[in-house]
Scaffold this motif. Structure first.
Motif, short mmCIF file in Angstrom:
data_model
loop_
_atom_site.label_atom_id
_atom_site.label_comp_id
_atom_site.label_asym_id
_atom_site.label_seq_id
_atom_site.Cartn_x
_atom_site.Cartn_y
_atom_site.Cartn_z
N ARG A 82 -3.75 -2.46 70.66
CA ARG A 82 -4.61 -3.05 69.66
C ARG A 82 -4.72 -4.52 70.50
O ARG A 82 -3.85 -5.34 70.47
N ILE A 83 -6.02 -4.87 70.60
CA ILE A 83 -6.58 -6.18 71.10
C ILE A 83 -7.31 -6.86 70.07
O ILE A 83 -8.10 -6.38 69.42
N THR A 84 -6.83 -8.25 69.80
CA THR A 84 -7.63 -9.12 68.89
C THR A 84 -8.16 -10.37 69.67
O THR A 84 -7.40 -10.89 70.45
N ILE A 85 -9.59 -10.34 69.76
CA ILE A 85 -9.90 -11.54 70.42
C ILE A 85 -10.73 -12.64 69.29
O ILE A 85 -11.29 -12.12 68.22
N VAL A 86 -10.31 -13.71 69.60
CA VAL A 86 -10.68 -14.83 68.35
C VAL A 86 -11.59 -15.71 69.13
O VAL A 86 -11.49 -16.28 70.16
#
Length: 354
Positions: free
Chosen positions: A2-6
């Motif tokens: 799981r990757i989160t880009i802000v």
């Protein structure tokens, strides 16, 4: 994984698009703005909308090093990827392949002759034009005694590009959450205005918004530009980007042009002042000096936005601040140009963890 880009300006969007090509990734992009970057506004909360998309690689005075490699990688990326994106999304991305012409107002060209030789050894074309050649090619220009022409450099519409990157990433399964403000982070757990996002890896590319999340010293630098329309085109043939004294003229077609941009620093306290009309007027005066045909041009719109400039260190900032949390921010005036190389670095780090 799981990757989160802000952050979803051009840097975040490019990272999302490139990561979407890797199987087994579950990618979420969050951005505080209610919509993706839009065209034709007068005020942009991020750097992408305020950018002119001028891609200076070979014409940069950097002779070697990481920054030059990133610049050249960015130009090569757009040469290859614009058509890919247009085919995938059905969107048109204005992309000027005519190069960059940098006007010279002094006959001291020693540094440029040296750079021509450096670029020749790097298999990059760079030409020094005398005044006679310049007048022959572009008779509407004035004052310049010479020019440097870089046929391999480019210009791209930042808003159209970013919208296409987002659309392409969506088509490959990336989840975008606009209007979602990050209010805190605990390791890879992102606390947002819409709830908590659990991640295995976090990429923070929020530009000037990064400081509010990570408390690092990235300050906003304001820039203004103007969109003008002339009674007739400057030339009947396709034009490169024309730049003189750090003022750019970008051709849009239909006798329309972008002119800009200013560089307006915050106060010592870090406060961003309102756009300075005097600096805006000075940019137009400078442009008219070397391109008199711009005098009396119809103003279609003017706009401004903020660029993220890291303090006390070179731009951009690409580093892991703790395991599985990466900063990819602070690109200052070159976010569009350096986004592809930034995405490649992020991709490499994530692949190593798969």
């Amino acid at each position: 994984m799981r990757i989160t880009i802000v952050g979803c300006g051009v840097v975040g969007a490019t990272i999302a698009y490139e990561l979407s090509k890797i199987s087994d990734l579950e990618i979420t992009v969050v951005d505080a703005q209610p919509t993706p970057v839009q065209a034709d506004l007068t005020e942009y909360p991020n750097a992408t909308g305020a950018a002119l998309g001028v891609l200076m690689g070979a014409i940069s005075k950097k002779e070697k090093g990481r920054n030059l490699r990133m610049r050249l990688a960015g130009i090569q990326y757009y040469n290859e990827t614009v058509s890919e994106l247009e085919e995938l999304t059905g969107r048109s991305i204005p992309f000027n392949r005519q190069g960059i012409l940098m006007l010279q107002f002094s006959d001291d060209l020693e540094v440029w002759h040296r750079l021509v030789e450096v670029r020749r050894k790097q298999d990059l074309a760079l030409e020094v034009w005398n005044q006679e050649r310049l007048k022959l090619e572009f008779p509407f220009l004035d004052r310049a005694v010479a020019a440097i022409y870089s046929p391999s450099d480019r210009q791209i519409n930042p808003v159209a590009l970013t919208q296409a990157l987002i659309e392409g990433a969506k088509l490959r399964g990336v989840n975008f959450q606009f209007g979602t403000k990050v209010i805190g982070r605990q390791n890879q757990q992102i606390q947002t205005s819409q709830g908590v996002i659990e991640s295995d890896y976090v990429v923070i590319s929020a530009g000037v918004g990064t400081s509010g999340i990570e408390k690092i010293d990235i300050r906003p630098v304001l820039g203004q530009a103007i969109h003008v329309r002339l009674p007739k085109p400057l030339s009947d043939k396709p034009l490169p980007v024309i730049t003189g004294d750090d003022v750019h003229i970008v051709t849009l077609g239909n006798s329309e042009y972008w002119v800009g941009a200013t560089v307006e620093f915050p106060t010592e306290a870090g406060e961003v002042l309102p756009p300075d009309r005097a600096m805006f007027d000075e940019v137009m005066r400078q442009a008219i000096k070397f391109c008199p045909a711009l005098k009396g041009a119809e103003i279609v719109r003017s706009w401004f936005g903020l660029r993220p400039r890291p303090q006390g260190r070179p731009a951009p900032v690409i580093e892991e601040i703790e395991p599985n949390v990466l900063l990819a921010t602070g690109h200052y005036r070159n976010g569009v140009l350096l986004a592809p190389a930034t995405a490649a670095e992020v991709q490499e780090k994530i692949i190593k963890k798969l």
